[in-house]
Design an enzyme around this catalytic site. Structure first.
Site, PDB file in Angstrom:
ATOM      1  N   LYS A  14       0.750   7.446   2.582  1.00  0.00           N
ATOM      2  CA  LYS A  14       0.308   6.232   3.284  1.00  0.00           C
ATOM      3  C   LYS A  14       1.248   5.878   4.422  1.00  0.00           C
ATOM      4  O   LYS A  14       0.827   5.324   5.430  1.00  0.00           O
ATOM      5  CB  LYS A  14       0.147   5.067   2.313  1.00  0.00           C
ATOM      6  CG  LYS A  14      -1.003   5.307   1.363  1.00  0.00           C
ATOM      7  CD  LYS A  14      -1.712   4.039   0.914  1.00  0.00           C
ATOM      8  CE  LYS A  14      -3.036   4.466   0.257  1.00  0.00           C
ATOM      9  NZ  LYS A  14      -3.793   3.416  -0.335  1.00  0.00           N
ATOM     10  N   LYS A  63      -9.134  13.238  -1.499  1.00  0.00           N
ATOM     11  CA  LYS A  63      -9.824  12.435  -2.515  1.00  0.00           C
ATOM     12  C   LYS A  63     -10.688  11.370  -1.848  1.00  0.00           C
ATOM     13  O   LYS A  63     -10.327  10.848  -0.787  1.00  0.00           O
ATOM     14  CB  LYS A  63      -8.817  11.842  -3.509  1.00  0.00           C
ATOM     15  CG  LYS A  63      -8.232  10.524  -3.093  1.00  0.00           C
ATOM     16  CD  LYS A  63      -7.482   9.838  -4.220  1.00  0.00           C
ATOM     17  CE  LYS A  63      -6.958   8.519  -3.683  1.00  0.00           C
ATOM     18  NZ  LYS A  63      -7.499   7.315  -4.242  1.00  0.00           N
ATOM     19  N   LYS A  75     -11.042   4.499  -0.412  1.00  0.00           N
ATOM     20  CA  LYS A  75     -11.486   3.342   0.378  1.00  0.00           C
ATOM     21  C   LYS A  75     -10.910   3.436   1.783  1.00  0.00           C
ATOM     22  O   LYS A  75     -11.475   2.944   2.731  1.00  0.00           O
ATOM     23  CB  LYS A  75     -10.987   2.046  -0.247  1.00  0.00           C
ATOM     24  CG  LYS A  75     -11.463   1.827  -1.657  1.00  0.00           C
ATOM     25  CD  LYS A  75     -11.435   0.346  -1.988  1.00  0.00           C
ATOM     26  CE  LYS A  75     -11.220   0.122  -3.462  1.00  0.00           C
ATOM     27  NZ  LYS A  75      -9.808   0.200  -3.828  1.00  0.00           N
TER      28      LYS A  75
HETATM   29  P1  ATP Z   1      -7.109   3.167  -1.320  1.00  0.00           P
HETATM   30  O1  ATP Z   1      -7.813   4.247  -0.566  1.00  0.00           O
HETATM   31  O2  ATP Z   1      -7.101   1.827  -0.603  1.00  0.00           O
HETATM   32  O3  ATP Z   1      -5.780   3.595  -1.847  1.00  0.00           O
HETATM   33  P2  ATP Z   1      -8.622   3.828  -3.620  1.00  0.00           P
HETATM   34  O4  ATP Z   1      -9.992   4.156  -3.202  1.00  0.00           O
HETATM   35  O5  ATP Z   1      -7.690   4.939  -3.953  1.00  0.00           O
HETATM   36  O6  ATP Z   1      -7.995   2.864  -2.570  1.00  0.00           O
HETATM   37  P3  ATP Z   1      -7.750   2.008  -5.725  1.00  0.00           P
HETATM   38  O7  ATP Z   1      -8.087   0.591  -5.747  1.00  0.00           O
HETATM   39  O8  ATP Z   1      -6.393   2.349  -5.255  1.00  0.00           O
HETATM   40  O9  ATP Z   1      -8.787   2.873  -4.885  1.00  0.00           O
HETATM   41  O10 ATP Z   1      -7.978   2.618  -7.183  1.00  0.00           O
HETATM   42  C1  ATP Z   1      -8.662   2.017  -8.258  1.00  0.00           C
HETATM   43  C2  ATP Z   1      -8.824   3.046  -9.359  1.00  0.00           C
HETATM   44  O11 ATP Z   1      -9.722   4.090  -8.927  1.00  0.00           O
HETATM   45  C3  ATP Z   1      -7.516   3.749  -9.733  1.00  0.00           C
HETATM   46  O12 ATP Z   1      -7.452   3.908 -11.134  1.00  0.00           O
HETATM   47  C4  ATP Z   1      -7.615   5.087  -9.062  1.00  0.00           C
HETATM   48  O13 ATP Z   1      -6.883   6.094  -9.735  1.00  0.00           O
HETATM   49  C5  ATP Z   1      -9.116   5.361  -9.141  1.00  0.00           C
HETATM   50  N1  ATP Z   1      -9.550   6.262  -8.068  1.00  0.00           N
HETATM   51  C6  ATP Z   1      -9.413   6.039  -6.741  1.00  0.00           C
HETATM   52  N2  ATP Z   1      -9.933   7.054  -6.027  1.00  0.00           N
HETATM   53  C7  ATP Z   1     -10.414   7.948  -6.934  1.00  0.00           C
HETATM   54  C8  ATP Z   1     -11.084   9.207  -6.818  1.00  0.00           C
HETATM   55  N3  ATP Z   1     -11.362   9.737  -5.630  1.00  0.00           N
HETATM   56  N4  ATP Z   1     -11.441   9.848  -7.958  1.00  0.00           N
HETATM   57  C9  ATP Z   1     -11.179   9.309  -9.172  1.00  0.00           C
HETATM   58  N5  ATP Z   1     -10.546   8.130  -9.346  1.00  0.00           N
HETATM   59  C10 ATP Z   1     -10.177   7.445  -8.250  1.00  0.00           C
END
Ligand code: ATP
Ligand code: LTN
Length: 327
Positions: A111, A192, A195
């Site tokens: 990040k 991955k 968001k």
């Molecule tokens: P950001 O991109 O802002 O970091 P994010 O999409 O990774 O956000 P988070 O709010 O950080 O989402 O994560 C919430 C939950 O979703 C966490 O337990 C994280 O491990 C899970 N998660 C996030 N992205 C994935 C993915 N691509 N596959 C499986 N689990 C995920």
């Protein structure tokens, strides 16, 4: 019942990775556990956000969690900033963690490469996350694979603190699902689904309508050799589609692969299965969102219940480290 805690950032639209990697399990397991789930709005501040959008997303994510099946009567659902003990314990965790171990966090390295302004909060983010977990004597932390390192750090910090000051914290462990823990972007299947990736065609949002879901899966990047087999390294796009279908239907991706000889039917079945899996969530969300005060009421009650646990725990921590009593 085991105490379970996990959090989600109100930083954008909830996507299929969040749902399959984390949220779906939170709902499925809430009655077997003593479950606490938190919308981590303070974590969202590590990157500058539009204030109105942060407020709106906090409410939206809260309602989406309820629409996904969380029952705020049976468990605790609250916003991190409503329980000030999180930031108080975060300071103690910053003083327990070393600069070196925070520097080794992969999420920080990734990040901070993307950010124009790298805040100190982005660096100390995992100390706040450890505080979230340790404040509630958490035993299990259900997360996607990307959070493994952060939870391992929380374990190390709990053990270090207990060694220095005497038994205070439960040492938590992560629970990462065997299938669906790492859903990849449909357009860039080596990254991955996230968001913050800004890949609208590669990200399936839980509120996407059926047509959008079908279109995104149909156009998902695969490869040209045409052979259906589960191989993350050689065939990441196809492996991702197999993982998605397997996660939704509770199967193994290798077993799903054996049912198909062509990509087209696999994509069609994956799209249909995702549409069906998200339908109840979407219907329930539409009902909940009709009441503008719904999220506020849920979060207010949740914060009261969370504070009843966090306040005495923090008093125990203050006493353990030698801060004098406030009373
Ligand atoms: P950001 O991109 O802002 O970091 P994010 O999409 O990774 O956000 P988070 O709010 O950080 O989402 O994560 C919430 C939950 O979703 C966490 O337990 C994280 O491990 C899970 N998660 C996030 N992205 C994935 C993915 N691509 N596959 C499986 N689990 C995920
Ligand atoms: N860092 C996590 C969100 C998060 C969390 C937590 C997860 C904050 N506090 C405590 C589990 C337990 C993320 O980015 N997904």
């Amino acid at each position: 019942m085991a105490r379970v805690f996990s959090g989600i950032q109100p930083t954008g639209d909830l996507h299929l990775g969040n749902y399959l990697g984390a949220v779906r399990r939170w709902a499925a397991e809430q009655h077997e556990h003593d479950a606490i789930h938190c919308v981590v709005d303070l974590h969202a501040l590590t990157i500058p956000r539009d204030p109105a959008e942060l407020r709106a997303k906090t409410n939206e994510v809260t309602l989406l969690l309820v629409a996904a099946g969380l029952d705020p009567q049976a468990m605790i659902l609250f916003a991190q900033s409503h329980v000030p003990e999180h930031t108080e314990l975060a300071w103690v965790m910053e003083c327990t963690a070393s600069h070196g171990e925070l520097s080794r966090m992969v999420q920080f390295k990734e990040k901070s490469k993307q950010a124009a302004h790298v805040s100190a909060g982005l660096f100390t983010y995992p100390a706040l996350q450890a505080a979230d977990v340790l404040l509630y004597d958490t035993e299990e932390v259900p997360v996607g694979d990307d959070q493994r390192q952060h939870i391992e750090l929380a374990r190390d910090l709990a053990e270090r603190f207990n060694g220095r000051y005497g038994p205070t914290f439960v040492v938590p462990k992560h629970t990462i699902p065997p299938v669906g823990a790492r859903i990849m972007d449909l357009q860039e299947p080596t990254k991955k689904m996230s968001k913050s990736l800004d890949s609208p065609q590669g990200t399936i949002l839980v509120l996407d309508d059926p047509k959008a879901i079908e279109r995104k899966i149909k156009r998902a990047v695969t490869d040209s050799d045409g052979e259906v087999r589960y191989d993350i390294t050689e065939k990441p796009g196809l492996a991702n589609l197999l993982s998605i279908l397997a996660a939704v239907t509770d199967e193994q991706p290798e077993a799903v692969a054996e049912k198909y000889t062509q990509y087209g039917p696999l994509k069609a079945d994956a799209a249909a299965a995702v549409v069906e899996a998200l339908r109840p969530l979407q219907e329930r969300y539409a009902e909940l969102a009709a009441d503008p005060g719904a999220a506020d009421a849920i979060l207010r009650t949740g914060a009261e219940k969370a504070r009843a646990i966090a306040t005495p725990k923090m008093a125990q921590v203050r006493d353990a480290v030698g801060l004098t009593s406030r009373h």
